[in-house]
Motif scaffolding. Structure first.
Motif, mmCIF file in Angstrom:
data_model
loop_
_atom_site.group_PDB
_atom_site.id
_atom_site.type_symbol
_atom_site.label_atom_id
_atom_site.label_comp_id
_atom_site.label_asym_id
_atom_site.label_seq_id
_atom_site.Cartn_x
_atom_site.Cartn_y
_atom_site.Cartn_z
ATOM 1 N N ASN A 172 2.432 -5.431 -9.698
ATOM 2 C CA ASN A 172 3.227 -4.441 -9.916
ATOM 3 C C ASN A 172 2.328 -3.205 -10.477
ATOM 4 O O ASN A 172 2.373 -2.103 -10.118
ATOM 5 C CB ASN A 172 4.312 -4.458 -11.118
ATOM 6 N N VAL A 173 1.226 -3.464 -11.259
ATOM 7 C CA VAL A 173 0.252 -2.499 -11.505
ATOM 8 C C VAL A 173 -0.321 -1.868 -10.398
ATOM 9 O O VAL A 173 -0.603 -0.803 -10.215
ATOM 10 C CB VAL A 173 -0.620 -3.101 -12.705
ATOM 11 N N ILE A 174 -0.743 -2.794 -9.650
ATOM 12 C CA ILE A 174 -1.578 -2.547 -8.252
ATOM 13 C C ILE A 174 -0.771 -1.603 -7.489
ATOM 14 O O ILE A 174 -1.194 -0.425 -7.120
ATOM 15 C CB ILE A 174 -2.146 -3.649 -7.634
ATOM 16 N N PHE A 175 0.492 -1.975 -7.347
ATOM 17 C CA PHE A 175 1.379 -1.160 -6.275
ATOM 18 C C PHE A 175 1.636 0.338 -6.974
ATOM 19 O O PHE A 175 1.616 1.136 -6.139
ATOM 20 C CB PHE A 175 2.680 -1.969 -5.994
ATOM 21 N N GLU A 176 1.782 0.076 -8.182
ATOM 22 C CA GLU A 176 2.484 1.411 -8.633
ATOM 23 C C GLU A 176 1.409 2.406 -8.498
ATOM 24 O O GLU A 176 1.525 3.645 -8.366
ATOM 25 C CB GLU A 176 2.707 1.328 -10.398
ATOM 26 N N ASN A 177 0.090 1.984 -8.805
ATOM 27 C CA ASN A 177 -1.305 2.957 -8.563
ATOM 28 C C ASN A 177 -1.614 3.152 -7.281
ATOM 29 O O ASN A 177 -2.222 4.109 -7.307
ATOM 30 C CB ASN A 177 -2.125 2.282 -9.732
ATOM 31 N N THR A 178 -1.499 2.150 -6.375
ATOM 32 C CA THR A 178 -2.270 2.547 -5.339
ATOM 33 C C THR A 178 -1.300 2.148 -3.947
ATOM 34 O O THR A 178 -1.681 2.629 -2.794
ATOM 35 C CB THR A 178 -3.312 1.476 -4.918
ATOM 36 N N GLY A 179 -0.319 1.502 -3.977
ATOM 37 C CA GLY A 179 0.584 1.338 -3.067
ATOM 38 C C GLY A 179 0.125 0.038 -2.349
ATOM 39 O O GLY A 179 0.434 -0.387 -1.398
ATOM 40 N N TRP A 180 -0.918 -0.921 -2.911
ATOM 41 C CA TRP A 180 -1.471 -1.983 -2.268
ATOM 42 C C TRP A 180 -0.402 -3.026 -2.625
ATOM 43 O O TRP A 180 -0.151 -3.341 -3.547
ATOM 44 C CB TRP A 180 -2.944 -2.194 -2.413
ATOM 45 N N LEU A 181 -0.820 -3.934 -1.360
ATOM 46 C CA LEU A 181 0.145 -5.344 -1.646
ATOM 47 C C LEU A 181 -0.994 -6.611 -2.012
ATOM 48 O O LEU A 181 -2.335 -6.202 -1.997
ATOM 49 C CB LEU A 181 0.984 -5.415 -0.544
ATOM 50 N N GLY A 182 -0.397 -7.603 -2.248
ATOM 51 C CA GLY A 182 -1.411 -8.869 -2.513
ATOM 52 C C GLY A 182 -1.383 -9.851 -1.458
ATOM 53 O O GLY A 182 -2.212 -10.928 -1.606
ATOM 54 N N GLU B 148 6.317 -13.986 -0.419
ATOM 55 C CA GLU B 148 7.614 -13.784 -1.034
ATOM 56 C C GLU B 148 7.525 -12.122 -1.460
ATOM 57 O O GLU B 148 8.874 -11.513 -1.666
ATOM 58 C CB GLU B 148 7.586 -14.261 -2.410
ATOM 59 N N ILE B 149 6.674 -11.194 -1.154
ATOM 60 C CA ILE B 149 6.645 -10.029 -1.688
ATOM 61 C C ILE B 149 6.912 -8.977 -0.057
ATOM 62 O O ILE B 149 6.853 -7.732 -0.320
ATOM 63 C CB ILE B 149 5.336 -9.292 -2.401
ATOM 64 N N TYR B 150 6.663 -9.832 0.965
ATOM 65 C CA TYR B 150 7.037 -9.135 2.330
ATOM 66 C C TYR B 150 8.323 -9.024 2.540
ATOM 67 O O TYR B 150 8.714 -9.210 3.588
ATOM 68 C CB TYR B 150 6.145 -9.843 3.361
ATOM 69 N N ASP B 151 9.068 -8.484 1.490
ATOM 70 C CA ASP B 151 10.517 -8.521 1.725
ATOM 71 C C ASP B 151 10.735 -6.741 1.871
ATOM 72 O O ASP B 151 10.583 -5.912 0.647
ATOM 73 C CB ASP B 151 11.502 -8.685 0.721
ATOM 74 N N PRO B 152 11.060 -6.245 3.115
ATOM 75 C CA PRO B 152 11.090 -4.752 3.091
ATOM 76 C C PRO B 152 12.125 -4.125 2.330
ATOM 77 O O PRO B 152 12.122 -2.689 2.360
ATOM 78 C CB PRO B 152 11.065 -4.537 4.774
ATOM 79 N N ASP B 153 13.169 -4.869 2.031
ATOM 80 C CA ASP B 153 14.245 -4.321 1.606
ATOM 81 C C ASP B 153 14.079 -4.254 0.242
ATOM 82 O O ASP B 153 15.006 -3.620 -0.707
ATOM 83 C CB ASP B 153 15.406 -5.089 2.055
ATOM 84 N N LEU B 154 12.971 -4.678 -0.544
ATOM 85 C CA LEU B 154 12.784 -4.502 -1.946
ATOM 86 C C LEU B 154 12.894 -3.088 -2.281
ATOM 87 O O LEU B 154 12.238 -2.267 -1.596
ATOM 88 C CB LEU B 154 11.547 -5.056 -2.437
ATOM 89 N N PRO B 155 13.534 -2.743 -3.484
ATOM 90 C CA PRO B 155 13.831 -1.259 -3.713
ATOM 91 C C PRO B 155 12.315 -0.559 -4.017
ATOM 92 O O PRO B 155 12.101 0.514 -3.550
ATOM 93 C CB PRO B 155 14.515 -1.105 -5.088
ATOM 94 N N LYS B 156 11.325 -1.330 -4.620
ATOM 95 C CA LYS B 156 10.003 -0.499 -4.813
ATOM 96 C C LYS B 156 9.238 -0.026 -3.334
ATOM 97 O O LYS B 156 8.404 0.850 -3.634
ATOM 98 C CB LYS B 156 9.033 -1.337 -5.640
ATOM 99 N N TYR B 157 9.663 -0.900 -2.384
ATOM 100 C CA TYR B 157 9.079 -0.242 -1.007
ATOM 101 C C TYR B 157 9.573 0.790 -0.522
ATOM 102 O O TYR B 157 8.995 1.604 0.459
ATOM 103 C CB TYR B 157 8.999 -1.482 -0.271
ATOM 104 N N GLN B 158 10.526 1.350 -0.818
ATOM 105 C CA GLN B 158 11.185 2.556 -0.261
ATOM 106 C C GLN B 158 10.668 3.806 -1.092
ATOM 107 O O GLN B 158 10.817 4.800 -0.492
ATOM 108 C CB GLN B 158 12.878 2.557 -0.744
#
Lengths: 303, 472
Positions: free
Chosen positions: B376-386, B390-400
């Motif tokens: 979450n820290v990485i995504f919030e700052n850069t938009g990068w994934l890991g 399980e995080i490849y769910d395009p419908d997760l709110p944070k990805y919008q």
């Protein structure tokens, strides 16, 4: 006439020698560890296939043979580097000498001008590179913005194969502060009596400059030529920061290629061979300049 | 010197000779003592109670910097250290990490954990980093099959796993376009070009010159971002894949650069450059730089209409070009492959160099980095994934948060072809040869056939020299 009497070696002299060695031992240890050993190691590695991470494999002269017979890029690299040295060193030297001559004249705000011309030497290479990147930029650079506003095609300073090397030489000419200081010191050492004598003999200003000033300054010119030549053969930072060897290898210089082999390809043996070739080339150029110096360098102390 | 009666005696009988002798004895003794000494132990008196658990400090090197990248690295280190574990991480930003890591490994002082921007395959294949399979097998947090298909394979060499995806991993290919420029050119964004023929038509429509012939807008730069990158363990070689060619045969450890498809790819690449003019294109590239992170790069600044790039671009563009709108679709393919949709998930591994003592502590930090808190820290700052499935769910709110990111996430499942990144033990050499080959073709020094043949020979010869045992 001096006579030489051989002094007998005795215990006292041995003790004296040992004491001397003990006093300079920190330097000796440092020199052996950080200069002698790396030199010897690189000579050995140049005869091996070595990637730092695995044990070196002895291959004799294969690296050298490959460099001279198979490696096409090496030829390009060599020609780019010689171009830089042959054009860049004299260009820098002429500019430095002329600027030093100007700064040696009596004029207003002379210390200020001297400081201004020395400033580029103090600017870190990365900052210089950024400034020049902006100056040379084809779209919003200071020169090309003007060119575009006149409705003309832009000048591709560092993105053209033909202009990239001259553009880097131009930057080199801008950073001649150290040479200017050396020439300035030499110019201030030119005896007034010689100039006056030449004037009495009817020499005009240009003749006095050519036949008096320059000959007196030739030891300084020799020094600047040698150090400039050695530095130019090892040219790396601005080339790496501004062009990364491009476009199409137009600025792939010796040190860049050496670095690429050592740290990108992990070919430390090949890079060591390149380093030794560079050393030999610099040595040859240095010897040539030294040998030629007997014809053009004037030492006032010599009869 | 103080005498027995308390007076100070200012005279001395110490001769120079004696002084030197004592100095030598003293220095020799000190050196001997230093050589025999055990590693420094924490200073604690015998009476003091031993701490319940000793704190282990590990060194973590990362090459990523910049405003967003640095914020992410600092945030992850702080989050880890705030957990109150027995392991604490000391973070170090190491630009040009390849050189420094190589020297540190050779010198026996490597960091406990490294991430980003070295010649990964060269380290794996030379045994410079540690196989992590045993740790992964024992781990309750990381499993081999927890990552997107193909990702963990790009961190393996000859059956062993040398890295774990942690900080940046994801789909590498999407055709992004500037909506305003496409609209201005009268093109229909709902019908994105699917073949290179169609793409060239768009390129022609979108490229603009001023009256003096200077290029103002480039339709598509075939060497920008992921299109111009690879082959590496984190990005394959786009121009080969788009023609359906895998340039590396992992079974035989040989290359396929002399394949007709690579020659066709080089021809297409030249065609796109020629329309702009090689000199114009080169000047354009050196003026604006590339990719999407910087506002002064060509695509974010609105002077390049289309770009083949990865999933991080939507996040980066939201910072570098907040005033512009972008769309995304499948990258074009060769005419013969019309209808094919391809994707590749590449990533930067976290690795533990050989010679590290605190291996368990290092792996604990790697585990932490793959999990939600760090992610979450990485995504919030850069938009990068890991890279975790399980995080490849395009419908997760944070990805919008970033427009277009969901397309990249969906593409992993929707693609008809999912290519793995090649693990080439002479990756640095091949990468430079790729760049050299592209330039030789677009500058007209070599015909595509000759350039492809030369690249095949150069890479094969290099492989023979560096890994003769793998060629049989």
């Amino acid at each position: 006439m001096y006579t030489f009497t051989a002094q007998r070696w005795n215990r006292s002299r041995t003790r004296s020698l040992l004491k001397g060695l003990a006093f300079i031992s920190p330097w000796l240890v440092g020199f052996a560890a950080f200069v002698l050993y790396p030199i010897a190691a690189s000579a050995y590695y140049s005869l091996t296939r070595y990637d730092v991470l695995r044990a070196p494999r002895f291959i004799g002269l294969e690296n050298y043979i490959e460099l001279f017979t198979k490696d096409e890029i090496f030829r390009t690299v060599l020609s780019n580097t010689v171009y830089l040295v042959v054009l860049g060193v004299p260009a820098g030297l002429v500019v430095a000498f002329l600027l030093a001559s100007l700064l040696n004249r009596k004029m207003k705000a002379r210390p200020l001008f001297r400081t201004i011309f020395f400033l580029p030497v103090l600017v870190p290479a990365v900052a210089s590179a950024e400034v020049w990147r902006w100056v040379y930029n084809t779209n919003y650079g200071v020169i090309n913005a003007m060119v575009k506003s006149w409705g003309l095609p832009v000048i591709p300073f560092i993105s053209s194969m033909q202009l990239a090397k001259p553009s880097l030489i131009l930057i080199h000419m801008w950073t001649q502060g150290t040479a200017i200081i050396i020439f300035l010191a030499a110019l201030q050492d030119v005896p007034r009596s010689l100039k006056d004598a030449a004037r009495v003999d009817g020499a005009n200003a240009l003749q006095r400059f050519w036949h008096v000033t320059i000959p007196i300054c030739t030891p300084a010119i020799l020094f600047v030529t040698l150090t400039g030549m050695i530095g130019m053969f090892q040219y790396f930072t601005l080339g790496w920061l501004l062009t990364q060897g491009g476009p199409n290898e137009a600025t792939e210089f010796f040190s860049l290629y050496l670095y690429r082999n050592a740290f990108q390809y992990f070919k430390m043996g090949y890079a060591s061979a390149l380093a030794w070739i560079l050393f030999v080339i610099i040595l040859i150029f240095t010897l040539l300049i030294f040998r030629s110096s007997a014809r053009w360098v004037y030492y006032a102390g010599e009869s | 010197m103080k005498t027995m009666d308390g007076n100070v005696n200012t005279t001395t009988n110490l001769s120079r000779r004696r002084f030197l002798q004592w100095s030598a004895v003293g220095m020799g003794g000190a050196a001997l003592a230093a050589a025999c000494a055990t590693p420094a132990a924490p200073a604690a008196s015998e009476d003091a109670a031993a701490p319940a658990e000793e704190t282990v400090e590990i060194a973590w090197w990362h090459a990523w910097g910049g405003t967003t990248g640095m914020a992410a690295m600092v945030g992850v280190a702080e989050a880890f250290n705030a957990e109150g574990r027995s392991v604490q991480v000391e973070r170090l930003h190491v630009p040009e990490m390849n050189d420094k890591l190589l020297a540190a490994i050779a010198g026996g002082t490597p960091p406990d954990v490294g991430v980003c921007c070295v010649q990964y395959a060269q380290l794996y294949s030379r045994g410079a980093v540690m196989p992590l399979d045993d740790f992964i097998d024992r781990s309750e947090i990381i499993q081999h099959d927890a990552f997107v298909d193909g990702l963990i394979e790009s961190m393996q060499w000859q059956g062993s796993t040398y890295g774990v995806p942690g900080f940046e991993a994801g789909p590498r290919y999407g055709l992004m376009y500037n909506k305003a420029l496409v609209e201005e050119a009268g093109l229909d964004a709902s019908q994105l070009p699917r073949t290179w023929e169609e793409m060239f038509e768009w390129h022609v429509e979108l490229t603009r010159f001023d009256d003096a012939g200077n290029v103002e807008v480039v339709g598509f730069d075939p060497r920008d971002a992921t299109a111009g990158n690879g082959p590496a363990t984190n990005i394959p070689q786009f121009w080969a894949l788009t023609y359906g060619l895998d340039i590396w045969d992992a079974e035989t450890n040989t290359f396929n650069y002399d394949d007709e498809r690579f020659i066709s790819a080089l021809t297409t690449l030249k065609r796109f450059t020629d329309h702009v003019g090689v000199q114009q294109m080169e000047s354009f590239r050196s003026s604006f730089s590339g990719w999407t992170q910087s506002p002064s790069s060509s695509f974010p600044s609105g002077v390049q209409a289309m770009l083949v790039t990865g999933y991080y671009a939507p996040g980066e563009l939201s910072h570098s070009a907040p005033d512009k709108e972008f769309g995304v679709g499948w990258a074009p393919v060769a005419e013969a492959r019309k209808g094919a949709t391809f994707q590749s998930v590449g990533g930067h591994p976290m690795y533990i160099p050989n010679g590290v003592e605190n291996v368990d502590a290092a792996f604990e930090f790697i585990e932490f980095c793959t999990q939600d808190k760090a992610q979450n820290v990485i995504f919030e700052n850069t938009g990068w994934l890991g890279g975790l499935k399980e995080i490849y769910d395009p419908d997760l709110p944070k990805y919008q948060k970033y427009s277009g990111l969901d397309w990249f996430l969906r593409s992993v499942n929707d693609a008809t072809e999912l290519w793995a990144c090649p693990v080439i033990p002479i990756q640095g050499f091949v990468n430079q040869e790729r760049s050299r080959t592209y330039e030789a073709v677009i500058f007209g020094d070599k015909e595509p056939e000759q350039a492809a043949q030369d690249m095949q020979e150069a890479c094969t010869e290099e492989m023979r020299k560096q890994f003769p045992e793998l060629l049989g």
